[in-house]
Write a protein that holds these residues in place. Structure first.
Motif, PDB file in Angstrom:
ATOM      1  N   ARG A 224       0.665  -1.175  -0.096  1.00 52.14           N
ATOM      2  CA  ARG A 224      -0.026  -0.095   0.051  1.00 52.14           C
ATOM      3  C   ARG A 224       0.861   1.278  -0.011  1.00 52.14           C
ATOM      4  NH1 ARG A 224      -4.750  -1.075   4.348  1.00 52.14           N
ATOM      5  NH2 ARG A 224      -5.306  -3.206   3.601  1.00 52.14           N
ATOM      6  N   PHE A 225       2.021   1.271   0.403  1.00 54.39           N
ATOM      7  CA  PHE A 225       2.775   2.257   0.522  1.00 54.39           C
ATOM      8  C   PHE A 225       3.121   2.807  -0.869  1.00 54.39           C
ATOM      9  CE2 PHE A 225       3.345   0.657   4.682  1.00 54.39           C
ATOM     10  CZ  PHE A 225       3.562   1.773   5.548  1.00 54.39           C
TER      11      PHE A 225
ATOM     12  N   SER B 104       5.601   4.661  -3.960  1.00 54.12           N
ATOM     13  CA  SER B 104       6.812   4.333  -4.241  1.00 54.12           C
ATOM     14  C   SER B 104       8.089   5.403  -3.502  1.00 54.12           C
ATOM     15  CB  SER B 104       7.171   4.471  -5.647  1.00 54.12           C
ATOM     16  OG  SER B 104       6.736   5.845  -6.370  1.00 54.12           O
ATOM     17  N   GLU B 105       7.646   6.326  -3.476  1.00 59.19           N
ATOM     18  CA  GLU B 105       8.551   7.396  -2.603  1.00 59.19           C
ATOM     19  C   GLU B 105       8.991   6.999  -1.020  1.00 59.19           C
ATOM     20  OE1 GLU B 105       4.749   9.536  -2.134  1.00 59.19           O
ATOM     21  OE2 GLU B 105       5.536   8.577  -3.886  1.00 59.19           O
ATOM     22  N   LEU B 106       7.953   6.170  -0.539  1.00 58.50           N
ATOM     23  CA  LEU B 106       8.065   5.530   0.710  1.00 58.50           C
ATOM     24  C   LEU B 106       8.106   4.033   0.657  1.00 58.50           C
ATOM     25  CD1 LEU B 106       8.739   6.251   3.865  1.00 58.50           C
ATOM     26  CD2 LEU B 106       6.068   6.224   4.050  1.00 58.50           C
ATOM     27  N   ARG B 107       9.299   3.154   0.582  1.00 59.59           N
ATOM     28  CA  ARG B 107       9.493   2.085   0.320  1.00 59.59           C
ATOM     29  C   ARG B 107       9.384   1.435   1.927  1.00 59.59           C
ATOM     30  NH1 ARG B 107      14.036   0.375  -3.091  1.00 59.59           N
ATOM     31  NH2 ARG B 107      14.958   1.895  -1.812  1.00 59.59           N
ATOM     32  N   VAL B 108       8.677   0.265   2.064  1.00 58.05           N
ATOM     33  CA  VAL B 108       8.729  -0.500   3.199  1.00 58.05           C
ATOM     34  C   VAL B 108       9.256  -1.926   2.935  1.00 58.05           C
ATOM     35  CG1 VAL B 108       7.566  -1.283   5.328  1.00 58.05           C
ATOM     36  CG2 VAL B 108       7.080   0.948   4.266  1.00 58.05           C
ATOM     37  N   GLU B 109      10.337  -2.276   3.750  1.00 61.73           N
ATOM     38  CA  GLU B 109      10.813  -3.816   3.284  1.00 61.73           C
ATOM     39  C   GLU B 109      11.021  -4.377   4.778  1.00 61.73           C
ATOM     40  OE1 GLU B 109      15.394  -3.044   2.493  1.00 61.73           O
ATOM     41  OE2 GLU B 109      14.083  -2.582   0.723  1.00 61.73           O
ATOM     42  N   LEU B 110      10.875  -5.584   4.725  1.00 59.92           N
ATOM     43  CA  LEU B 110      11.259  -6.599   6.023  1.00 59.92           C
ATOM     44  C   LEU B 110      12.692  -7.307   5.727  1.00 59.92           C
ATOM     45  CD1 LEU B 110      10.369  -7.849   8.429  1.00 59.92           C
ATOM     46  CD2 LEU B 110       9.084  -9.495   7.112  1.00 59.92           C
TER      47      LEU B 110
END
Length: 155
Positions: A26-27, A29-35
């Motif tokens: 849902r984030f 592209s300018e705020l990537r979230v990764e695990l």
């Protein structure tokens, strides 16, 4: 900017993986979230200090160079969702990556916790690690939504 959640422990239930994936996509592209999941140190006959030190090495290897380090810790600062949105906005203005670190069953190495730029807590309750991942990504998404001007039901 990138938010990297570094979590000790590689095995999580399918529901937790599905929930993480749902929120992460849902984030914008300018705020990537990764695990980045890192291996839990085998317990054996080692001391808690030895276990934490071994996990610390893996955690530090998973943190991007120059990232702001935010340790999730039961003794950390409690934040409201609105306060987290404000923190997220500040992090975005700094333009550096942020590493949010979830420790293993024995918690984070005390020296690592002390060296972190910030320490926050998600709850006064004891939560399973899989639940912490989901709760964290949901709250980060909610914080982004508030900053993006989406209605927030508490206002």
């Amino acid at each position: 900017m990138r938010l990297r959640v570094v979590a000790v422990g590689q095995r999580v239930p399918d529901w937790a993986s599905a929930a993480w994936d749902d929120y992460a996509k849902r984030f914008p592209s300018e705020l990537r979230v990764e695990l980045k999941a890192v291996k839990t140190e085998p317990r054996g006959s080692r001391t808690v200090e030895q276990l934490q030190a071994a996990e610390r090495e893996r955690i530090e290897a998973a943190i991007p160079r120059g990232a702001r380090v935010v340790a999730l810790d039961e003794r950390g600062t409690a934040l409201t969702t609105a306060a987290l949105a404000s923190r997220l906005k500040d992090w975005q203005l700094e333009a550096a990556d942020v590493a949010l670190v979830i420790g293993g069953p024995d918690g984070l190495d005390p020296a690592f916790r002390a060296a972190a730029h910030e320490r926050i807590r998600l709850s006064d309750l004891t939560l399973p690690h899989a639940m912490v991942r989901v709760l964290l990504v949901e709250q980060l998404y909610r914080a982004w939504s508030i900053n993006a001007g989406h209605p927030y039901h508490r206002e």
